[in-house]
Motif scaffolding. Structure first.
Motif, short mmCIF file in Angstrom:
data_model
loop_
_atom_site.label_atom_id
_atom_site.label_comp_id
_atom_site.label_asym_id
_atom_site.label_seq_id
_atom_site.Cartn_x
_atom_site.Cartn_y
_atom_site.Cartn_z
N TRP A 1 -0.60 5.76 -8.44
CA TRP A 1 0.79 6.43 -7.58
C TRP A 1 0.35 7.49 -6.90
O TRP A 1 -0.19 8.55 -7.44
N VAL A 2 0.73 7.59 -5.66
CA VAL A 2 0.75 8.67 -4.84
C VAL A 2 1.88 9.12 -4.07
O VAL A 2 2.46 8.15 -3.26
N VAL A 3 2.51 10.14 -4.25
CA VAL A 3 3.49 10.65 -3.40
C VAL A 3 2.87 11.15 -1.95
O VAL A 3 2.38 12.10 -1.78
N PRO B 1 1.06 13.20 -10.11
CA PRO B 1 0.62 14.15 -9.77
C PRO B 1 1.28 14.71 -8.49
O PRO B 1 1.46 13.75 -7.52
N ILE B 2 1.64 15.95 -8.02
CA ILE B 2 2.15 16.19 -6.99
C ILE B 2 1.80 17.44 -6.59
O ILE B 2 1.41 18.46 -7.16
N SER B 3 1.47 17.91 -5.08
CA SER B 3 0.93 19.07 -4.68
C SER B 3 1.51 20.22 -4.90
O SER B 3 2.85 20.42 -4.79
N GLY C 1 0.62 -1.41 0.07
CA GLY C 1 0.18 -0.02 -0.12
C GLY C 1 0.87 1.11 -0.13
O GLY C 1 0.37 2.26 -0.68
N SER C 2 1.96 1.17 0.68
CA SER C 2 2.85 2.26 0.70
C SER C 2 4.39 1.67 1.01
O SER C 2 4.65 0.70 1.70
N HIS C 3 5.32 2.39 0.47
CA HIS C 3 6.88 1.91 0.69
C HIS C 3 7.58 3.13 0.68
O HIS C 3 7.48 3.86 -0.13
N ARG C 4 8.89 3.39 1.61
CA ARG C 4 9.53 4.26 1.49
C ARG C 4 10.69 4.03 0.46
O ARG C 4 11.20 2.75 0.54
N ILE D 1 14.45 11.08 -0.13
CA ILE D 1 13.52 10.07 0.61
C ILE D 1 12.29 10.36 0.50
O ILE D 1 11.78 11.44 1.17
N LEU D 2 11.52 9.35 0.39
CA LEU D 2 9.94 9.63 -0.16
C LEU D 2 9.24 8.51 0.27
O LEU D 2 9.75 7.17 0.02
#
Length: 673
Positions: A152-154, A116-118, A84-87, A136-137
């Motif tokens: 995909w979401v940042v 897309p990014i804010s 679901g998410s990973h660094r 690092i994200l």
């Protein structure tokens, strides 16, 4: 732990790291040094071995689990989807999609694009808009039924760099170190072993830092391959970007006319051009014209708008020919592409680093000692960009009136940059100022000398200065000018008449040896080449039948090599039909004494057949170095026979040709007795 390493850890706790750790954790990861040291700084900024070991394991685990290798991109994507998410650690760049009215992220290694990014991320980290930044994200994955929507979401993103430094604390700590200690600390920070470099060679290395600490500074370095010319600009700082010289365009560098997007000079402190040389490279003449204006005026225009920026420009590339060849047949800009081989463009260069003086990097030239975390130093240098030191030396020194405004600006900027790097507290003494001023003048003179060779309309400039209140004038010359541009000794302008054994200007006008040999001093500079025992003092050995060499250090292999080369010169200069007494006075320790006695005894037997009666003695109290002869001359040797820097061994041609070796700074004094 070495005394300097202990001192570094005592005064900069948490801000330094052992430089060999970077290699231990890097493995095959294609990641800049400042990224690794950012992580090492979080876990290994200590001198405690247990903490270091645990920190290395932690950093290795982070690199293994989170750094995205390109060939494992699909595995990482799968991990993000399943969890679901990973660094992750990846190089991220952002572009504006004006059709969709949104910013989109592009990932170098994982291969994702148009994510897309804010707007808030862009406002907080504007450098993401130009060139790409390691981050690092946390990347998330959210399934969606919409066909055009990306899953995909940042979720979180943080550029890898230290955010806060105390510049006043940094300056106050500088006074705890001597200048030599500080210089060694900077070399170690760059990953280099200061024991393998002379003072001048260290200055050449840290001159590469000047663009990071001085606004709108233009630097060029041309030289052989393998000397680490581009390393500093790709690895040392997140505020600099290294690009291939062939990949530069007006839009990428300055501004895109169609989108209005500012290019690299608007976002980076340093824009460096790698592989800049190459006569056959295709270039854009229009780009050269814009660069000339920017480098001179700190501004550029595209369309109807005029923009300003503070980015420094660095150009690094390889030379095509040796320095002696270029000095005689062309010039030191010989290797540049046609459109950059332009006197107006090159006149904008504030300094030219002589890359041919920088030794090719060997394994023993890298350090395993402590240095600043490079990202910490990068932030310090960025903070120091705000200060102006260009007029500091004017209180004590006055440049020649013939030096042009552009030359003075160049000299002042180089001086200011070196002063900030070496003396961030702003407290060099007068002699330290002089050392930096001499070096700064030389770096600009190298540019101007070549411009005069390229275009005779450039007037000759007197690159000298005076100490205020005194009449003594100090003239500065480049090292290559001394090496190859001047006659160096008697043998280059005169010859020996072997019948009379006089030195003659020509065979019809014999000049007695006693009239040509004079008392005085020869000063050899760091990195000077073209020097041999023969052209230093060979003529002073003529007519001697008794020679005594006093040199405390004749024990190691290279010292014995130097001594045997000295003996060979004696044999060349002596009367082949006569005998000569050679006596050496040296010191030795119990560790070496038996071995050196054995070698000296072998020499005694070997030299006997050449008519040289060799004897030796050990005196533990000597420290002076000299050659004393019965022909009325004494030669005082500042360093003894050890005048050269370390060579690469049997596979290095300089090991066999004295004139090809780089010298250590020293003085040779000739005294009539």
């Amino acid at each position: 732990m070495k005394p300097l390493d202990k001192k570094i850890n005592d005064y900069f706790p948490g801000k330094v790291v052992r430089k060999d750790l970077t290699k231990l954790v890097k493995g095959n990861a294609i990641v800049p040094t400042y990224v690794l040291e950012y992580l090492l700084g979080q876990y290994c900024a200590t001198d405690d071995e247990n903490t270091i070991k645990e920190g290395i394991d932690t950093v290795k685990r982070i690199i293994t689990n989170h750094f995205v290798h390109r060939d494992e991109a699909q595995i990482v994507k799968s991990t993000i989807k399943e969890r679901g998410s990973h660094r992750i650690i990846d190089k991220v760049s952002i572009r504006l999609n004006d059709r969709e009215d949104r910013y989109e992220a592009f990932f170098a290694n994982i291969g994702l694009s148009k994510i897309p990014i804010s707007d808030e991320v862009v406002k907080e980290h504007p450098k993401l808009l130009s060139g790409g930044v390691w981050c690092i994200l946390t990347m998330g994955y959210v399934s969606t039924d919409e066909k055009k929507a990306t899953p995909w979401v940042v979720e979180q993103i943080k550029p890898i760099q230290i955010s806060n430094i105390d510049i006043e604390e940094f300056k106050s700590m500088r006074e705890k170190f001597t200048t030599d200690e500080w210089l060694d600390l900077l070399l170690q920070t760059m990953g280099l072993n200061p024991d393998e470099f002379t003072k001048r060679s260290k200055l050449l290395q840290i001159t590469r830092l000047v663009p990071f600490v001085e606004n709108n500074y233009n630097l060029i370095e041309l030289g052989p391959k393998g000397t680490g010319k581009s390393h500093v600009f790709s690895e040392l700082s997140p505020h600099g970007i290294l690009i291939s010289g062939g990949e530069v365009s007006k839009a990428k560098l300055f501004v895109n006319n169609s989108s209005g997007e500012i290019g690299l000079v608007g976002y980076w402190d340093v824009v460096a051009y790698d592989e800049f040389a190459g006569k056959t490279k295709r270039t854009d003449r229009g780009l050269v014209d814009i660069m000339k204006n920017y480098m001179a005026n700190k501004s550029f225009s595209r369309g109807t708008e005029v923009y300003g920026a503070s980015a420094s420009m660095v150009f690094v590339g390889n030379t095509d020919h040796s320095v002696p060849y270029m000095m005689k047949h062309s010039d030191l800009f010989d290797a540049l592409p046609k459109d950059y081989y332009d006197t107006a463009f090159l006149d904008r260069m504030h300094a030219y680093i002589p890359g041919w003086e920088v030794q090719k990097l060997r394994n023993d030239m890298f350090t395993s000692d402590y240095g600043f975390i490079v990202d910490y130093l990068a932030e310090v240098l960025k903070e120091l960009r705000k200060e102006d030191r260009t007029n500091d030396f004017n209180e004590f020194y006055q440049l020649s009136d013939s030096i042009t405004t552009r030359d003075k600006t160049s000299i002042s900027k180089t001086y200011a940059g070196l002063s900030k790097v070496l003396y961030p507290d702003g407290n060099p003494d007068v002699l330290e100022m002089k050392e930096l001023l001499d070096f700064s003048i030389e770096c600009r003179k190298r540019v101007k000398d070549q411009l005069r060779k390229m275009d005779e309309t450039f007037e000759e400039v007197d690159f000298s200065y005076t100490i205020r209140g005194l009449e003594d004038r100090y003239e500065v010359k480049t090292l290559e000018e001394i090496d190859y541009g001047e006659l160096q000794d008697l043998r280059e302008v005169r010859e020996i008449d072997h019948e009379t054994e006089d030195i003659v200007e020509n065979p019809t006008n014999p000049i007695p040896l006693s009239e040509l040999l004079t008392e005085g001093q020869k000063i050899i500079r760091d990195n000077q080449s073209g020097i041999s025992y023969d052209n230093l003092f060979g003529s002073y050995l003529l007519d001697a039948t008794k020679i005594k060499l006093i040199d405390p250090y004749i024990r190691l292999p290279y010292q014995l090599r130097n001594f045997m080369e000295f003996v060979r010169l004696i044999n060349d200069k002596k009367d082949p039909l006569s005998e000569l007494d050679l006596h050496i006075v040296t010191t030795n320790s119990e560790e070496y004494i038996e071995g050196i006695k054995e070698k000296f005894d072998l020499m005694t037997y070997s030299l006997e057949s050449m008519g040289i009666n060799f004897t030796y003695e050990f005196d533990e109290y000597i420290h002076d170095r000299s050659i004393e002869m019965d022909n009325g001359w004494k030669i005082v040797l500042g360093r003894g026979l050890d005048i050269w820097q370390k060579t690469g061994g049997y596979a290095d041609i300089t090991d066999y040709i004295q004139e090809r070796r780089l010298c250590k700074a020293c003085e040779i004094t000739f005294v009539k007795v």
